[in-house]
Design a protein around this motif. Structure first.
Motif, PDB file in Angstrom:
ATOM      1  N   UNK A  14     -31.394 -40.975 -18.805  1.00 17.26           N
ATOM      2  CA  UNK A  14     -32.711 -40.937 -18.088  1.00 17.26           C
ATOM      3  C   UNK A  14     -33.848 -41.362 -18.851  1.00 17.26           C
ATOM      4  N   UNK A  15     -33.744 -41.578 -20.120  1.00 22.14           N
ATOM      5  CA  UNK A  15     -34.948 -41.882 -21.195  1.00 22.14           C
ATOM      6  C   UNK A  15     -34.887 -42.811 -21.990  1.00 22.14           C
ATOM      7  N   UNK A  16     -33.545 -43.104 -22.208  1.00 18.72           N
ATOM      8  CA  UNK A  16     -33.374 -44.496 -23.147  1.00 18.72           C
ATOM      9  C   UNK A  16     -32.637 -45.481 -22.576  1.00 18.72           C
ATOM     10  N   UNK A  17     -32.484 -46.860 -23.087  1.00 15.53           N
ATOM     11  CA  UNK A  17     -31.825 -47.876 -22.467  1.00 15.53           C
ATOM     12  C   UNK A  17     -30.564 -47.854 -23.028  1.00 15.53           C
ATOM     13  N   UNK A  18     -29.544 -46.624 -22.592  1.00 21.30           N
ATOM     14  CA  UNK A  18     -28.198 -46.485 -22.837  1.00 21.30           C
ATOM     15  C   UNK A  18     -27.546 -45.854 -21.790  1.00 21.30           C
ATOM     16  N   UNK A  19     -26.090 -46.297 -21.889  1.00 24.42           N
ATOM     17  CA  UNK A  19     -25.482 -45.695 -20.779  1.00 24.42           C
ATOM     18  C   UNK A  19     -23.982 -45.433 -21.443  1.00 24.42           C
ATOM     19  N   UNK A  94      -7.271 -36.526 -14.917  1.00 26.17           N
ATOM     20  CA  UNK A  94      -5.963 -36.115 -15.419  1.00 26.17           C
ATOM     21  C   UNK A  94      -5.704 -34.869 -16.060  1.00 26.17           C
ATOM     22  N   UNK A  95      -6.601 -34.567 -17.187  1.00 22.80           N
ATOM     23  CA  UNK A  95      -6.554 -33.333 -17.943  1.00 22.80           C
ATOM     24  C   UNK A  95      -7.278 -32.239 -17.528  1.00 22.80           C
ATOM     25  N   UNK A  96      -8.046 -32.191 -16.223  1.00 24.13           N
ATOM     26  CA  UNK A  96      -9.092 -31.163 -15.852  1.00 24.13           C
ATOM     27  C   UNK A  96     -10.066 -30.834 -16.615  1.00 24.13           C
ATOM     28  N   UNK A  97     -10.553 -31.926 -17.383  1.00 17.25           N
ATOM     29  CA  UNK A  97     -11.501 -31.734 -18.612  1.00 17.25           C
ATOM     30  C   UNK A  97     -12.925 -32.359 -18.420  1.00 17.25           C
ATOM     31  N   UNK A  98     -13.972 -31.710 -18.489  1.00 15.79           N
ATOM     32  CA  UNK A  98     -15.165 -32.575 -18.343  1.00 15.79           C
ATOM     33  C   UNK A  98     -15.884 -32.893 -19.845  1.00 15.79           C
ATOM     34  N   UNK A  99     -16.021 -34.265 -20.123  1.00 17.00           N
ATOM     35  CA  UNK A  99     -16.702 -34.506 -21.175  1.00 17.00           C
ATOM     36  C   UNK A  99     -18.350 -34.423 -20.911  1.00 17.00           C
ATOM     37  N   UNK A 100     -18.873 -33.824 -21.790  1.00 15.13           N
ATOM     38  CA  UNK A 100     -20.430 -33.578 -21.739  1.00 15.13           C
ATOM     39  C   UNK A 100     -20.933 -34.487 -22.870  1.00 15.13           C
ATOM     40  N   UNK A 101     -21.420 -35.671 -22.556  1.00 12.39           N
ATOM     41  CA  UNK A 101     -22.108 -36.603 -23.480  1.00 12.39           C
ATOM     42  C   UNK A 101     -23.479 -36.813 -23.651  1.00 12.39           C
ATOM     43  N   UNK A 102     -24.263 -36.304 -25.000  1.00 11.58           N
ATOM     44  CA  UNK A 102     -25.346 -36.634 -25.112  1.00 11.58           C
ATOM     45  C   UNK A 102     -25.767 -37.918 -25.628  1.00 11.58           C
ATOM     46  N   UNK A 103     -26.038 -38.948 -24.848  1.00  6.01           N
ATOM     47  CA  UNK A 103     -26.208 -40.536 -25.111  1.00  6.01           C
ATOM     48  C   UNK A 103     -27.524 -40.713 -25.740  1.00  6.01           C
ATOM     49  N   UNK A 104     -28.413 -39.645 -25.789  1.00  3.06           N
ATOM     50  CA  UNK A 104     -29.715 -40.030 -26.499  1.00  3.06           C
ATOM     51  C   UNK A 104     -29.656 -39.663 -27.894  1.00  3.06           C
ATOM     52  N   UNK A 105     -28.447 -38.836 -28.411  1.00  7.59           N
ATOM     53  CA  UNK A 105     -28.484 -38.315 -29.661  1.00  7.59           C
ATOM     54  C   UNK A 105     -28.125 -39.643 -30.522  1.00  7.59           C
ATOM     55  N   UNK A 106     -28.590 -39.518 -31.736  1.00  5.61           N
ATOM     56  CA  UNK A 106     -28.314 -40.638 -32.881  1.00  5.61           C
ATOM     57  C   UNK A 106     -27.434 -40.061 -33.948  1.00  5.61           C
ATOM     58  N   UNK A 107     -26.083 -40.342 -33.989  1.00  5.98           N
ATOM     59  CA  UNK A 107     -25.398 -41.122 -32.798  1.00  5.98           C
ATOM     60  C   UNK A 107     -24.882 -40.255 -31.789  1.00  5.98           C
TER      61      UNK A 107
END
Length: 307
Positions: A14-19, A94-107
């Motif tokens: 929502x804040x950087x040009x990242x996806x 398939x794994x019943x797992x959520x990945x919570x990804x911080x796309x704004x972090x470097x890296x």
């Protein structure tokens, strides 16, 4: 930019040009995070592998294998970004797992959250992003013995990244005790989510297996989010017949939910406040998707997927 094997879902910062983009059938590239500051030369910031997600091959349940011969298929099948914390939540069905990804972090960084069920996969952030909702196909009547259940809605609190509520989804609405076994609706499961503009009502479209054209869906699910941490299922919404996936969209003013009924060749219009059927439109054979265009949406911005 190249992605991994399989179809893909995406979630944008929502804040950087990242996806972040997911790959359905790839153990070496489950998620990739890109920077598109220069759209002509997008930069890959990170690739997340199944091994990094904890699938180290130590057991069948800890082995990533899209063929299911020696392990499980992770099947990332939905991503959404919370406005509250800026993180993107992707469901590995398939794994019943959520990945919570911080796309704004470097890296970019990630954590994981184990859920109690599997399957489903669609993810939607609630209004403001304080809570994130995802669908799972289990538990259901077929595997848990709860009559009429077709899956569950899981509520994740963004502030703590914990599961705060699990809502059993009943096919014909709150209080349903009908047995689905032995009917042409026995294989129904949750498909996608639509949220009203005020954030108070969530609609869940149901689907049947693409491998079974005789399977039918005849109901739509409504969920009351007056308390967004504790969703409550509403009365059921009886609509036209469909098979496989069904399209749905909410009008720009938030008043009407439109649902495509592929078998009947109709579109059902539902009042989003009362959950009553307003009108059924006869359209064409096998309508699959629906989008709305109008004063609120603008002349070229659709609401909902258009395939």
């Amino acid at each position: 930019v190249p992605l991994g094997n399989g179809h893909h879902a995406a979630g944008f910062s929502g804040t950087k040009p990242r996806f972040v983009a997911s790959s359905f059938n790839d153990c070496d590239n489950v998620f990739s995070i890109f920077d598109f500051s220069d759209p002509k030369a997008m930069t890959k910031l990170r690739t997340i592998t199944a091994l990094e997600l904890g699938f180290d091959g130590s057991s069948m349940q800890k082995t990533c294998d899209p063929t299911l011969a020696t392990g499980i298929s992770l099947r990332p099948h939905g991503c959404a970004t919370s406005k509250a914390n800026g993180k993107t939540y992707c469901n590995m069905a398939g794994a019943g797992l959520i990945a919570i990804i911080d796309t704004d972090a470097d890296p970019p960084t990630f954590t994981t959250l184990q859920l109690s069920g599997t399957g489903g996969g669609y993810v939607k952030a609630g209004k403001g992003g304080a809570y994130v909702y995802t669908l799972q196909a289990t538990p259901s009547e077929a595997n848990a013995g709860v009559d009429c259940q077709v899956g569950q809605l899981v509520t994740i609190e963004a502030a703590t990244n914990t599961v705060v509520h699990e809502l059993p989804l009943l096919y014909k609405g709150a209080g349903c005790t009908d047995k689905l076994a032995g009917t042409d609706e026995a294989a129904v499961g949750p498909n996608h989510l639509r949220l009203t503009e005020d954030g108070k009502t969530l609609f869940i479209a149901l689907s049947s297996p693409s491998s079974d054209p005789a399977s039918r869906v005849r109901w739509h699910i409504g969920v009351d989010l007056s308390n967004p941490a504790v969703p409550v299922q509403t009365k059921g919404i009886p609509v036209g017949q469909s098979t496989n996936q069904r399209g749905s969209a909410i009008s720009g003013d938030g008043k009407i939910l439109y649902i495509a009924d592929s078998v009947d060749g109709t579109v059902t219009a539902v009042d989003t406040k009362t959950l009553d059927i307003v009108k059924t439109y006869t359209v064409m054979p096998n309508p699959l998707q629906v989008a709305t265009f109008g004063t609120f949406e603008g002349p070229s911005q659709s609401v909902g997927p258009v395939h």
